[in-house]
Design a protein around this motif. Structure first.
Motif, PDB file in Angstrom:
ATOM      1  N   ILE A  18      -7.336  15.681  -9.546  1.00 12.66           N
ATOM      2  CA  ILE A  18      -7.313  14.401  -9.875  1.00 12.66           C
ATOM      3  C   ILE A  18      -8.009  14.018 -11.245  1.00 12.66           C
ATOM      4  O   ILE A  18      -7.692  13.402 -11.988  1.00 12.66           O
TER       5      ILE A  18
ATOM      6  N   HIS B  72       0.912  -1.137   0.061  1.00  5.67           N
ATOM      7  CA  HIS B  72      -0.030  -0.082   0.002  1.00  5.67           C
ATOM      8  C   HIS B  72       0.858   1.266  -0.051  1.00  5.67           C
ATOM      9  O   HIS B  72       1.757   1.447   0.982  1.00  5.67           O
TER      10      HIS B  72
ATOM     11  N   CYS C  35      -2.540   2.332  -4.439  1.00 10.38           N
ATOM     12  CA  CYS C  35      -2.282   3.791  -4.057  1.00 10.38           C
ATOM     13  C   CYS C  35      -3.266   4.510  -3.483  1.00 10.38           C
ATOM     14  O   CYS C  35      -4.490   4.675  -4.166  1.00 10.38           O
ATOM     15  N   TYR C  36      -2.758   5.569  -2.672  1.00  8.28           N
ATOM     16  CA  TYR C  36      -3.696   6.446  -2.127  1.00  8.28           C
ATOM     17  C   TYR C  36      -2.935   7.930  -2.230  1.00  8.28           C
ATOM     18  O   TYR C  36      -1.712   7.912  -2.221  1.00  8.28           O
ATOM     19  N   ILE C  37      -3.747   8.945  -1.906  1.00 11.67           N
ATOM     20  CA  ILE C  37      -3.253  10.352  -1.991  1.00 11.67           C
ATOM     21  C   ILE C  37      -3.450  10.744  -0.352  1.00 11.67           C
ATOM     22  O   ILE C  37      -4.700  10.625  -0.135  1.00 11.67           O
TER      23      ILE C  37
ATOM     24  N   PHE D 278      -5.932   5.548  -8.140  1.00  9.98           N
ATOM     25  CA  PHE D 278      -6.034   5.783  -6.611  1.00  9.98           C
ATOM     26  C   PHE D 278      -7.187   5.256  -5.780  1.00  9.98           C
ATOM     27  O   PHE D 278      -8.180   5.144  -6.441  1.00  9.98           O
ATOM     28  N   LYS D 279      -6.987   4.237  -4.968  1.00  4.95           N
ATOM     29  CA  LYS D 279      -8.035   3.651  -4.219  1.00  4.95           C
ATOM     30  C   LYS D 279      -8.706   4.680  -3.356  1.00  4.95           C
ATOM     31  O   LYS D 279      -9.941   4.433  -2.864  1.00  4.95           O
TER      32      LYS D 279
ATOM     33  N   ASN E 122       0.728   0.391 -10.270  1.00  5.22           N
ATOM     34  CA  ASN E 122      -0.793   0.006 -10.323  1.00  5.22           C
ATOM     35  C   ASN E 122      -0.669  -1.369 -10.971  1.00  5.22           C
ATOM     36  O   ASN E 122      -1.056  -2.473 -10.627  1.00  5.22           O
TER      37      ASN E 122
ATOM     38  N   LEU F 198       3.096   5.721 -11.845  1.00  3.27           N
ATOM     39  CA  LEU F 198       1.769   5.442 -11.212  1.00  3.27           C
ATOM     40  C   LEU F 198       1.303   4.431 -11.905  1.00  3.27           C
ATOM     41  O   LEU F 198       0.955   3.306 -11.135  1.00  3.27           O
TER      42      LEU F 198
ATOM     43  N   VAL G   3      -8.589   9.172  -1.976  1.00  7.35           N
ATOM     44  CA  VAL G   3      -8.005  10.388  -2.134  1.00  7.35           C
ATOM     45  C   VAL G   3      -8.502  11.252  -0.745  1.00  7.35           C
ATOM     46  O   VAL G   3      -9.545  11.503  -0.698  1.00  7.35           O
TER      47      VAL G   3
ATOM     48  N   TRP H 183      -6.823  10.790 -13.401  1.00  2.00           N
ATOM     49  CA  TRP H 183      -6.047   9.840 -12.339  1.00  2.00           C
ATOM     50  C   TRP H 183      -6.983   8.960 -11.609  1.00  2.00           C
ATOM     51  O   TRP H 183      -6.414   8.284 -10.653  1.00  2.00           O
TER      52      TRP H 183
END
Length: 223
Positions: free
Chosen positions: A118, A4, A103-105, A127-128, A97, A93, A130, A123
């Motif tokens: 985003i 993660h 991936c998270y922000i 990402f899972k 993936n 990125l 944000v 994007w």
């Protein structure tokens, strides 16, 4: 195994310095508020109200709220569109993936413009989740708290997580959560010389997947 990856945004994935500084300048000029210090990239990173206090040298809530609203008006309507993606970031990125990382922000930037950026960059599939300080109700007050909430909300094993950012605050926030940290030095304040000895460093966007893979192998070996 590191599975993660939680990313900072400004200075890590995008360069929004020019647009942010321009919007600060417009906020101060449009409200007739004197600037206490020059608008240079080192002011970028902390939460908005904290930065406005620093730039104005004021603690007056009414003035700070007026400045904040002026900044938000400029940034949320046009400023966010001027964000520049660091070279190689989209491919990096996508590679992470494709390799199976989630991936998270987690950013100090407000959630509203973060979500718009985003979406503008396309994007969302990368990402899972944000997150921003004000994503939570009530808002959390520090990046360390925000990272803790991301971990809790997604039931992430901390030993399987890496936080990736460009500031010393990012590393300190990861440390507060007993999380591995990678300091990227292509951003605004990648002060490698002041890093904690247990932090990892990456100077090149294209090399980040290799750094992450090395961390994963080290963790597996330690286990």
């Amino acid at each position: 195994m590191k599975k993660h990856l939680i990313f900072d945004l400004d200075g890590t994935l995008i360069d929004s310095a020019a647009s942010i500084l321009q919007c600060f300048a417009l906020a101060f000029s449009s409200t007739g508020t004197p600037l206490l210090m020059p608008l240079t990239p080192d002011v970028i990173g902390p939460p908005l109200m904290e930065t406005l206090k620093r730039l104005s040298g004021q603690q007056d809530d009414t003035l700070l709220k007026t400045l904040a609203e002026a900044f938000k008006h400029h940034y949320d309507n046009t400023g966010y569109l001027q964000s520049v993606v660091f070279k190689g970031v989209p491919a990096m990125l996508q590679q992470l993936n494709d390799q199976g990382y989630a991936c998270y922000i987690a950013t100090n930037k407000r959630f509203f413009p973060t979500e718009k950026i985003i979406a503008h960059l396309g994007w969302q599939p990368l990402f899972k989740g944000v997150y921003a300080l004000d994503f939570f109700k009530p808002a959390v007050s520090t990046k360390a708290e925000m990272i803790a909430r991301v971990v809790k909300d997604h039931a992430l094993p901390v030993a399987e997580c890496v936080y990736i950012g460009d500031r010393l605050e990012d590393g300190q926030s990861a440390d507060a959560n007993h999380m591995a940290f990678t300091l990227v030095s292509w951003g605004y304040a990648g002060d490698v010389g002041l890093r904690a000895p247990h932090w990892h460093v990456c100077a090149d966007v294209d090399a980040l997947p290799t750094v992450i893979a090395t961390l994963a192998e080290k963790t597996a070996h330690d286990d």
